[in-house]
Design a protein around this motif. Structure first.
Motif, PDB file in Angstrom:
ATOM      1  N   ALA A 187     -14.413  -6.944   7.713  1.00  0.00           N
ATOM      2  CA  ALA A 187     -13.224  -7.619   7.183  1.00  0.00           C
ATOM      3  C   ALA A 187     -12.384  -6.670   6.349  1.00  0.00           C
ATOM      4  CB  ALA A 187     -13.650  -8.832   6.355  1.00  0.00           C
ATOM      5  N   ARG A 188     -13.037  -5.829   5.548  1.00  0.00           N
ATOM      6  CA  ARG A 188     -12.292  -4.870   4.741  1.00  0.00           C
ATOM      7  C   ARG A 188     -11.591  -3.843   5.636  1.00  0.00           C
ATOM      8  NH1 ARG A 188     -17.004  -5.246   1.491  1.00  0.00           N
ATOM      9  NH2 ARG A 188     -17.842  -3.362   2.502  1.00  0.00           N
ATOM     10  N   LEU A 189     -12.282  -3.392   6.663  1.00  0.00           N
ATOM     11  CA  LEU A 189     -11.708  -2.379   7.552  1.00  0.00           C
ATOM     12  C   LEU A 189     -10.512  -2.929   8.317  1.00  0.00           C
ATOM     13  CD1 LEU A 189     -11.855   0.456   8.808  1.00  0.00           C
ATOM     14  CD2 LEU A 189     -13.458  -0.483  10.514  1.00  0.00           C
ATOM     15  N   THR A 190     -10.640  -4.146   8.853  1.00  0.00           N
ATOM     16  CA  THR A 190      -9.529  -4.733   9.616  1.00  0.00           C
ATOM     17  C   THR A 190      -8.356  -5.055   8.707  1.00  0.00           C
ATOM     18  OG1 THR A 190     -10.545  -6.932   9.405  1.00  0.00           O
ATOM     19  CG2 THR A 190     -11.043  -5.680  11.402  1.00  0.00           C
ATOM     20  N   GLU A 191      -8.641  -5.346   7.438  1.00  0.00           N
ATOM     21  CA  GLU A 191      -7.546  -5.622   6.496  1.00  0.00           C
ATOM     22  C   GLU A 191      -6.733  -4.351   6.242  1.00  0.00           C
ATOM     23  OE1 GLU A 191      -6.889  -7.680   2.097  1.00  0.00           O
ATOM     24  OE2 GLU A 191      -8.881  -7.037   2.729  1.00  0.00           O
ATOM     25  N   LYS A 192      -7.406  -3.206   6.087  1.00  0.00           N
ATOM     26  CA  LYS A 192      -6.700  -1.940   5.880  1.00  0.00           C
ATOM     27  C   LYS A 192      -5.900  -1.560   7.127  1.00  0.00           C
ATOM     28  CE  LYS A 192      -9.992   0.039   2.592  1.00  0.00           C
ATOM     29  NZ  LYS A 192     -10.970   1.132   2.354  1.00  0.00           N
ATOM     30  N   ASN A 193      -6.528  -1.761   8.288  1.00  0.00           N
ATOM     31  CA  ASN A 193      -5.836  -1.416   9.530  1.00  0.00           C
ATOM     32  C   ASN A 193      -4.591  -2.267   9.728  1.00  0.00           C
ATOM     33  OD1 ASN A 193      -5.642  -0.043  12.141  1.00  0.00           O
ATOM     34  ND2 ASN A 193      -6.222  -2.053  13.019  1.00  0.00           N
TER      35      ASN A 193
ATOM     36  N   ALA B 280      -3.834  -5.821  15.594  1.00  0.00           N
ATOM     37  CA  ALA B 280      -4.430  -5.637  14.268  1.00  0.00           C
ATOM     38  C   ALA B 280      -4.583  -6.976  13.548  1.00  0.00           C
ATOM     39  CB  ALA B 280      -3.567  -4.674  13.455  1.00  0.00           C
ATOM     40  N   ARG B 281      -3.566  -7.826  13.679  1.00  0.00           N
ATOM     41  CA  ARG B 281      -3.659  -9.143  13.054  1.00  0.00           C
ATOM     42  C   ARG B 281      -4.800  -9.970  13.648  1.00  0.00           C
ATOM     43  NH1 ARG B 281       2.859 -10.492  13.055  1.00  0.00           N
ATOM     44  NH2 ARG B 281       3.369  -9.324  11.126  1.00  0.00           N
ATOM     45  N   SER B 282      -4.975  -9.920  14.981  1.00  0.00           N
ATOM     46  CA  SER B 282      -6.046 -10.663  15.643  1.00  0.00           C
ATOM     47  C   SER B 282      -7.430 -10.170  15.199  1.00  0.00           C
ATOM     48  CB  SER B 282      -5.910 -10.536  17.160  1.00  0.00           C
ATOM     49  OG  SER B 282      -6.997 -11.148  17.825  1.00  0.00           O
ATOM     50  N   GLU B 283      -7.584  -8.839  15.136  1.00  0.00           N
ATOM     51  CA  GLU B 283      -8.886  -8.290  14.732  1.00  0.00           C
ATOM     52  C   GLU B 283      -9.225  -8.675  13.292  1.00  0.00           C
ATOM     53  OE1 GLU B 283      -8.465  -4.148  15.458  1.00  0.00           O
ATOM     54  OE2 GLU B 283      -8.751  -4.314  17.631  1.00  0.00           O
ATOM     55  N   HIS B 284      -8.199  -8.658  12.439  1.00  0.00           N
ATOM     56  CA  HIS B 284      -8.467  -9.011  11.038  1.00  0.00           C
ATOM     57  C   HIS B 284      -8.816 -10.503  10.900  1.00  0.00           C
ATOM     58  CE1 HIS B 284      -8.307  -9.127   6.742  1.00  0.00           C
ATOM     59  NE2 HIS B 284      -7.304 -10.021   6.761  1.00  0.00           N
ATOM     60  N   ALA B 285      -8.144 -11.342  11.656  1.00  0.00           N
ATOM     61  CA  ALA B 285      -8.430 -12.776  11.591  1.00  0.00           C
ATOM     62  C   ALA B 285      -9.862 -13.061  12.043  1.00  0.00           C
ATOM     63  CB  ALA B 285      -7.425 -13.539  12.437  1.00  0.00           C
ATOM     64  N   GLN B 286     -10.292 -12.407  13.123  1.00  0.00           N
ATOM     65  CA  GLN B 286     -11.656 -12.614  13.606  1.00  0.00           C
ATOM     66  C   GLN B 286     -12.688 -12.110  12.591  1.00  0.00           C
ATOM     67  OE1 GLN B 286     -12.299 -11.288  17.680  1.00  0.00           O
ATOM     68  NE2 GLN B 286     -10.130 -11.615  18.155  1.00  0.00           N
TER      69      GLN B 286
ATOM     70  N   ALA C 192     -12.289 -11.812   9.344  1.00  0.00           N
ATOM     71  CA  ALA C 192     -12.288 -12.694   8.180  1.00  0.00           C
ATOM     72  C   ALA C 192     -13.066 -13.980   8.460  1.00  0.00           C
ATOM     73  CB  ALA C 192     -10.856 -13.007   7.775  1.00  0.00           C
ATOM     74  N   ALA C 193     -12.911 -14.509   9.673  1.00  0.00           N
ATOM     75  CA  ALA C 193     -13.640 -15.736  10.037  1.00  0.00           C
ATOM     76  C   ALA C 193     -15.149 -15.497  10.076  1.00  0.00           C
ATOM     77  CB  ALA C 193     -13.147 -16.232  11.395  1.00  0.00           C
ATOM     78  N   GLU C 194     -15.560 -14.353  10.598  1.00  0.00           N
ATOM     79  CA  GLU C 194     -16.998 -14.047  10.649  1.00  0.00           C
ATOM     80  C   GLU C 194     -17.568 -13.888   9.238  1.00  0.00           C
ATOM     81  OE1 GLU C 194     -20.823 -13.058  12.074  1.00  0.00           O
ATOM     82  OE2 GLU C 194     -19.129 -14.204  12.864  1.00  0.00           O
ATOM     83  N   TYR C 195     -16.769 -13.251   8.357  1.00  0.00           N
ATOM     84  CA  TYR C 195     -17.240 -13.082   6.977  1.00  0.00           C
ATOM     85  C   TYR C 195     -17.346 -14.437   6.265  1.00  0.00           C
ATOM     86  CZ  TYR C 195     -17.454 -11.403   2.171  1.00  0.00           C
ATOM     87  OH  TYR C 195     -17.836 -11.165   0.882  1.00  0.00           O
ATOM     88  N   THR C 196     -16.415 -15.330   6.534  1.00  0.00           N
ATOM     89  CA  THR C 196     -16.488 -16.677   5.951  1.00  0.00           C
ATOM     90  C   THR C 196     -17.731 -17.412   6.447  1.00  0.00           C
ATOM     91  OG1 THR C 196     -14.070 -16.806   5.811  1.00  0.00           O
ATOM     92  CG2 THR C 196     -15.293 -18.878   5.739  1.00  0.00           C
ATOM     93  N   ARG C 197     -18.058 -17.236   7.735  1.00  0.00           N
ATOM     94  CA  ARG C 197     -19.250 -17.903   8.297  1.00  0.00           C
ATOM     95  C   ARG C 197     -20.534 -17.393   7.646  1.00  0.00           C
ATOM     96  NH1 ARG C 197     -23.277 -17.069  11.473  1.00  0.00           N
ATOM     97  NH2 ARG C 197     -22.703 -14.885  11.825  1.00  0.00           N
ATOM     98  N   THR C 198     -20.646 -16.062   7.501  1.00  0.00           N
ATOM     99  CA  THR C 198     -21.876 -15.515   6.914  1.00  0.00           C
ATOM    100  C   THR C 198     -22.014 -15.900   5.449  1.00  0.00           C
ATOM    101  OG1 THR C 198     -20.733 -13.425   6.438  1.00  0.00           O
ATOM    102  CG2 THR C 198     -21.927 -13.597   8.548  1.00  0.00           C
ATOM    103  N   GLN C 199     -20.876 -15.985   4.753  1.00  0.00           N
ATOM    104  CA  GLN C 199     -20.922 -16.416   3.354  1.00  0.00           C
ATOM    105  C   GLN C 199     -21.387 -17.874   3.255  1.00  0.00           C
ATOM    106  OE1 GLN C 199     -19.651 -14.811   0.023  1.00  0.00           O
ATOM    107  NE2 GLN C 199     -20.811 -13.410   1.334  1.00  0.00           N
ATOM    108  N   ALA C 200     -20.865 -18.726   4.152  1.00  0.00           N
ATOM    109  CA  ALA C 200     -21.275 -20.132   4.146  1.00  0.00           C
ATOM    110  C   ALA C 200     -22.754 -20.271   4.490  1.00  0.00           C
ATOM    111  CB  ALA C 200     -20.421 -20.923   5.132  1.00  0.00           C
ATOM    112  N   ARG C 201     -23.220 -19.394   5.382  1.00  0.00           N
ATOM    113  CA  ARG C 201     -24.638 -19.419   5.757  1.00  0.00           C
ATOM    114  C   ARG C 201     -25.530 -19.111   4.558  1.00  0.00           C
ATOM    115  NH1 ARG C 201     -28.884 -21.292   8.475  1.00  0.00           N
ATOM    116  NH2 ARG C 201     -30.247 -19.683   9.338  1.00  0.00           N
TER     117      ARG C 201
END
Length: 387
Positions: free
Chosen positions: A147-153, A174-180, A182-191
């Protein structure tokens, strides 16, 4: 000596024995007549029968000693409140009982509670060493880094697109990669949050099992060292015992007399002088197939937790007042596993009636059927008429 010389002697003896025989016969006749004169004949000694039977009726004739030993009184109609006494048991309220599962497989390395212990919401009940938790944390770190890497990109592509260096296609990618990411990071945090793990646990594999409600431990199926491979099996149960149920089983023949909101009294062996009063909260819509009984439940507040699950109880249900024939319990007789009484159908003439005795209060019994008000019933000595 020739035989003819003995003839006089033999004749004398025969005469003597013949006289003795006539004397004994005379004595027997005299004694027989004397016995008759003295009233010793079987016919003259007969007394009147104590009772006579004519079909299903029993007649007590005049002169019978039974007349002095039988008491007869009219059946009285009184207002009674039918009561049904049932065995019961104290149970926790299923709506206030939580079975606790471990969300991941692992080995129990610490058990912090015991059976019957009271716990508070949020309290740690057990700790597991779970490789699956380590994997979940690794997944979260990877998602965070992506998520951090896609945000910088994305920021770089936006700047270059503004200068006209990067195309719109690159920016959209770049926007699509960052959105994906971010969603994965939200899922792992919720887990991790659902597992009760915070960032402070990293990179530990220790998984705490948390109490979701306050209450008491009612079941416990693990111990330190237990390896849990199936998370679908509960480790323990926590029940909030501030409100409990008393469950009773109603025989099939009495189901029609029980209804919701019916008054109920409950007594327990543990508290002889304490009577609990409540109302029927629930009547099951089905009959238990094994016992052929219907479950009912009464709820009671239990702030002091004096009522403990699995305590035996006696439940008494009170029905609406109605008029019924009431007889002394001494009038009831057992006959071939049925209860009966003797009813006078005429002076000193009785017949047996099978009755349905439903309510006993002290020395009196309420009769549901078999005797009408005003009929004369044998209330004492009826056993003498019994077969």
């Amino acid at each position: 000596m020739p035989l003819h010389e003995h003839e006089p002697t033999l004749r004398g003896r025969a005469f003597l024995w013949g006289g003795v025989g006539l004397g004994l016969l005379f004595l027997a006749v005299v004694l027989t007549k004397g016995f008759g004169l003295l009233g010793g004949s079987a016919k003259g000694a007969e007394e009147p029968a104590s009772m006579l039977r004519q079909g299903s009726k029993i007649i007590v004739p005049e002169g019978s000693m039974l007349r002095n030993r039988l008491s007869v009184m009219p059946a009285a109609a009184q207002s009674v409140e039918p009561k049904l006494t049932l065995p019961g048991i104290v149970e926790s309220d299923p709506a206030r009982t939580v079975a606790i599962f471990t969300p991941l497989s692992g080995r129990v390395i610490a058990l912090k509670v015991g059976l019957g212990e009271r716990v508070s919401r949020g309290q740690v009940l057990a700790v597991l060493d779970s490789p699956d938790l380590g994997q979940a944390m690794d997944d979260d770190e990877k998602a965070a880094d992506t998520a951090r890497l896609t945000e910088k990109n994305l920021a770089r592509q936006e700047a270059q697109n503004t200068l006209g260096v990067a195309s719109d296609r690159d920016l959209d990618q770049a926007r699509s990669e960052h959105a994906q990411a971010a969603a994965e990071y939200t899922r792992t945090q919720a887990r991790l949050k659902s597992l009760g793990v915070s960032a402070a646990n990293r990179p530990s594999r220790l998984l705490p099992v948390i109490a979701p409600i306050s209450g008491s431990i009612t079941t416990l199926s693990v111990a330190p060292g237990t390896l849990i491979n199936d998370p679908a099996q509960p480790m323990l149960s926590v029940a909030d015992l501030s409100t409990v149920w008393v469950t009773a089983l109603v025989p099939e023949k009495d189901i029609a007399t029980v209804s919701k909101d019916q008054q109920a009294e409950v007594s327990l062996l543990a508290y002889p002088g304490r009577m609990l009063r409540g109302k029927v909260l629930f009547v099951s819509a089905i009959v238990e197939p094994d016992s052929r009984r219907n479950k009912i439940r009464i709820a009671f507040a239990n702030q002091d937790e004096a009522l403990k699950p699995n305590m035996f109880a006696t439940v008494t249900l009170t029905g609406s007042a109605r008029t019924a024939v009431v007889l002394p319990s001494s009038a009831l007789l057992m006959n071939n596993d049925r209860t009966s009484v003797f009813v006078a159908t005429a002076p000193w003439t009785f017949e047996r009636r099978i009755v349905d005795a439903q309510l006993e209060e002290g020395s009196s019994v309420a009769i549901h059927a078999g005797v009408e008000p005003g009929e004369m019933v044998v209330v004492k000595g009826g056993i003498l008429l019994n077969d």
